[in-house]
Design an enzyme around this catalytic site. Structure first.
Site, PDB file in Angstrom:
ATOM      1  N   SER A 552      -8.933   4.886  -6.503  1.00 18.90           N
ATOM      2  CA  SER A 552     -10.082   4.797  -7.404  1.00 18.90           C
ATOM      3  C   SER A 552      -9.714   5.167  -8.832  1.00 18.90           C
ATOM      4  CB  SER A 552     -11.214   5.688  -6.897  1.00 18.90           C
ATOM      5  OG  SER A 552     -11.805   5.103  -5.754  1.00 18.90           O
ATOM      6  N   ASN A 679     -12.592  -0.529   0.894  1.00 15.47           N
ATOM      7  CA  ASN A 679     -12.386   0.780   1.507  1.00 15.47           C
ATOM      8  C   ASN A 679     -11.883   1.889   0.584  1.00 15.47           C
ATOM      9  OD1 ASN A 679     -12.954  -0.091   4.287  1.00 15.47           O
ATOM     10  ND2 ASN A 679     -11.102  -1.292   4.027  1.00 15.47           N
ATOM     11  N   TYR A 680     -11.364   1.538  -0.565  1.00 14.97           N
ATOM     12  CA  TYR A 680     -10.717   2.560  -1.394  1.00 14.97           C
ATOM     13  C   TYR A 680     -11.285   2.719  -2.791  1.00 14.97           C
ATOM     14  CZ  TYR A 680      -7.195   3.070   2.195  1.00 14.97           C
ATOM     15  OH  TYR A 680      -6.563   3.324   3.367  1.00 14.97           O
ATOM     16  N   LEU A 681     -11.942   1.677  -3.284  1.00 16.56           N
ATOM     17  CA  LEU A 681     -12.388   1.743  -4.668  1.00 16.56           C
ATOM     18  C   LEU A 681     -13.844   2.158  -4.742  1.00 16.56           C
ATOM     19  CD1 LEU A 681     -10.603  -1.488  -5.864  1.00 16.56           C
ATOM     20  CD2 LEU A 681      -9.836   0.881  -6.042  1.00 16.56           C
TER      21      LEU A 681
END
Length: 722
Positions: A552, A679-681
């Site tokens: 992120s 899933n990650y940002l």
DNA sequence: AGTCGGACTTAGCATTTATTCG
DNA sequence: CGAATAAATGCTAAGTCCGACT
């Protein structure tokens, strides 16, 4: 059809039609909405049980009032609690109640309240009148046509904002859950008589069970893995288990089995399906929709929520990823007797298919799943759970990003600490510190140990072996380079040459001393030791939080760096994709280049060439029109110049768009953006970026993604900082 | 400290659906 | 309009992490 007439305490009357009631109340309550019920503007847990109470989402309530009031009168808009500072308390951070308290209210107490609105709260009571008595009256007051048409749209817009409500206490996942159970795989349909299986050159009629398993193999015949030794061995072993004794004694060698006729039959079937008429296709589509409507949703705490995977996995041959020792094994058919149902005690419990029983029905509100069963390949449990757009998934997702943001606040301290630990006297501490450095710097996964022989041989950080790294005191002009080469999750190769700090390098040399290639690099470390340590550094910190955090923060920083304010929208989106790409590379999210990649690239190039020619033509025309206008000097030719100018501009823009697209696609050849995006940002970073630069959110998130990230889209402002 | 079952997230490929092109 | 292509969705395997138990 107007089925209910509602009178507010102040005498205002509301008509509700069927769809309206269903939408806002949820199924159970509607059924019991009798002659007199209480309605609230917020969910009441007791309401579900008492059957005489239901609630409206507050905004919906007022909008409904606006549309449906016969004698229209603007209802008092009751404001939420003061908007502190526009900042939404995070799920984990903050224990103080969020916007809309969800505590259980005593219904009677509400009833005896001072009036229809309680000052400072957003309660709003309605009385449902005896609908029969009012029927005559309701007939002569007609609802304006326009409102009727507008209404379905309103419903669409009216989405439940769970993120403005208080969360349940830790551990409790829901208070009420009702669903229809799973959809089972369609039963096996035996092959037509004319489709033959041959053994050793001779036709052989198989028993139904053996035939079914044979068709699984036949359907895969074109795949490379049916030639693999392990696959064939596993398949044959499991297939034989399904055979009758006679079949078993005849069929002893897989190489003598001829599935080609069966395979051809299936190919023909696929082809026939493609060739189906529109009506037939529509029929299938309708049937799927019906299934989705009936089984694809559940009611969780007064809200209808979409289920992610309501269909049970059909039987087939297991194909793990990479070099999986169990590939080719038979994944057996799941029966109702394998199924555990989880729902509320007081809900309508889904009936098992006729003639069958559930394995168990339980009422566990400490978990989020609706259905579970044990799978036969690894013996692990599979679940049916809710869609990412649901409250239960969304809250967790939000919480994940909040944990990562907390890490941001203390990451410097943690980094200093592990750098100190590189010098520790204790081997365990040094290994921990070096591993953490890799997890932080390279976004490696934690790396749990796995049972040998049960799964493909893959590793993460803590399970790295000596053979997975090479040390180069000097390489390509850089000092202290570590070369990583290993298979990670899903057997995706991680290959990277990284210059590291001297102390890390020396430590690695130390860890590798006197070890065999197949020995663990971090022999004093595992994920549980690492995570325990991380827990001490920050509450809720685990190895994977670093991946979320680094992903992120990289996106945010790359967006800042790459976005050019003067760019047009397509160019800005290219910048976004590049920032996204930087993250995908960091997280090693790869994909096989699409089979048609080269071809589609060439197509695009020819499109670009064509556009270039078109541009040249347009420019020529513009030139001649200009010359013409100079000579003629009349209005008509001037106009012609103007329109030609516009044409050139338009084509230039199109060309530029195509070129951007080509760049984007080329750069994306082997990189998958979707995993990091999903899933990650932190979606609020993307939403804020869109708001800041006036990019429509649809350019970044498709419909499904917008549903998943509804919370972020609603709450993030331009100035959001991760 | 280590093992294991359980619950839940993350992952890439396959299939379906939508869009574009000829 | 149908075929080709691109995008979206579906599918389910493969991870992470936790807590109970030994």
């Amino acid at each position: 059809i107007i089925i209910s007439l509602i009178r507010l305490d102040n005498g205002i009357e509301l008509k509700l039609n069927d769809a309206h009631v269903h939408f806002s109340f949820g199924l159970r309550v509607v059924e019991s909405a009798g002659s007199c019920s209480w309605f609230y503007s917020k969910p009441q847990r007791t309401a579900v049980k008492s059957e005489h109470c239901c609630w409206f989402p507050r905004d919906f309530f007022f909008e409904a009032a606006a549309s449906f009031l016969c004698c229209f009168c603007s209802p008092p808009r009751i404001k939420d609690e003061p908007d502190d500072d526009g900042f939404y308390a995070s799920p984990k951070e903050d224990s103080k109640p969020l916007k809309r308290p969800r505590e259980d209210d005593d219904v009677k107490a509400c009833f005896q309240g001072e009036g229809n609105t309680v000052p400072g709260s957003n309660r709003f009571f309605l009385i449902l009148q005896d609908s029969k008595a009012k029927k005559a009256k309701s007939k002569d007051k007609k609802v304006p046509e326009a409102d009727k048409r507008k209404k379905p749209k309103k419903e669409e817009e009216q989405k439940w904002k769970w993120w403005e409500e208080e969360r349940y206490p830790e551990g409790i996942k829901w208070k009420f859950l009702e669903h229809k159970g799973p959809v089972f795989a369609p039963p096996y349909e035996p092959l037509p008589e004319n489709v033959k299986f041959y053994y050793d050159g001779k036709v052989m009629k198989l028993s139904t069970k053996a035939e079914e398993v044979a068709t699984f193999f036949a359907k895969m015949l074109d795949h490379e893995y049916t030639t693999k030794e392990i696959f064939r061995k596993n398949f044959f072993k499991d297939w034989r288990k399904e055979m009758t004794p006679e079949e078993k004694s005849t069929i002893t060698n897989l190489s003598k089995c001829d599935f080609t006729h069966m395979s051809q039959y299936f190919k023909a079937q696929t082809e026939a399906r493609k060739q189906m008429s529109k009506e037939e296709k529509q029929k299938i589509k309708d049937e799927n929709e019906r299934l989705l409507k009936e089984y694809g949703y559940c009611v969780m705490d007064n809200h209808k929520e979409r289920i992610a995977n309501f269909k049970i996995e059909p039987p087939g041959l297991f194909r793990g990823r990479g070099n999986h020792p169990k590939m080719g094994m038979l994944k057996r058919r799941i029966m109702p007797e394998d199924i555990i149902i989880n729902c509320s005690k007081d809900s309508k419990i889904p009936p098992p298919p006729p003639g069958h029983k559930w394995k168990e029905v339980r009422h566990d509100n400490k978990v989020t799943w609706l259905v579970s069963w044990t799978e036969n390949i690894q013996g692990s449990i599979k679940y049916i759970m809710l869609n990412p757009s649901s409250r239960i998934k969304g809250e967790k997702d939000w919480q994940k990003y909040e944990t990562a943001r907390r890490l941001k606040k203390c990451v410097d301290k943690i980094r200093n600490q592990y750098r100190e630990d590189w010098k520790s006297k204790e081997m365990k501490v040094r290994q921990r510190a070096v591993a953490l450095y890799f997890i932080d710097k390279l976004a490696l996964r934690a790396g749990n140990e796995k049972e040998e022989g049960e799964t493909a041989d893959t590793v993460g950080c803590c399970s790295l072996r000596v053979e997975h790294i090479k040390l180069h005191p000097e390489l390509d002009g850089q000092e202290y380079v570590v070369e990583f080469d290993f298979l990670g999750k899903d057997s995706i190769r991680y290959y990277n040459k990284v210059p590291v700090e001297k102390r890390v390098f020396k430590n690695l040399q130390l860890f590798m001393e006197n070890k065999q290639p197949e020995d663990d690099l971090f022999d004093r470390l595992n994920t549980s030791i690492l995570n325990k340590h991380l827990q001490d550094l920050m509450e809720g910190l685990t190895a994977k939080v670093f991946r979320t955090y680094n992903a992120s923060i990289t996106l945010q920083q790359q967006l800042k760096e790459l976005t050019n304010p003067d760019d047009n929208i397509p160019a800005k989106i290219l910048s976004y994709n590049r920032a996204n790409r930087a993250v995908a590379i960091l997280c090693n999210h790869q994909r096989a280049p699409p089979k048609t990649f080269e071809k589609s690239m060439m197509n695009l190039q020819s499109k670009i060439d064509a556009k270039k020619e078109q541009l040249a033509d347009a420019r020529r025309e513009l030139k001649s029109a200009k010359a013409d206008a100079k000579v003629r000097r009349d209005e008509k030719s001037k106009k012609s110049v103007e329109s030609k100018k516009k044409a050139v501009q338009r084509i230039e823009e199109q060309l530029m768009k195509l070129e951007v697209q080509a760049t984007d696609r080329e750069e994306n050849k082997q990189i998958a953006l979707s995993t990091s995006k999903l899933n990650y940002l932190d979606p609020r970073i993307s939403v804020a970026w869109c708001k800041k630069w006036g990019i429509p959110i649809e350019k970044i998130y498709n419909k499904t993604q917008r549903e998943k990230f509804a919370w972020a889209i609603d709450m993030a402002e331009e100035d959001f900082e991760f």
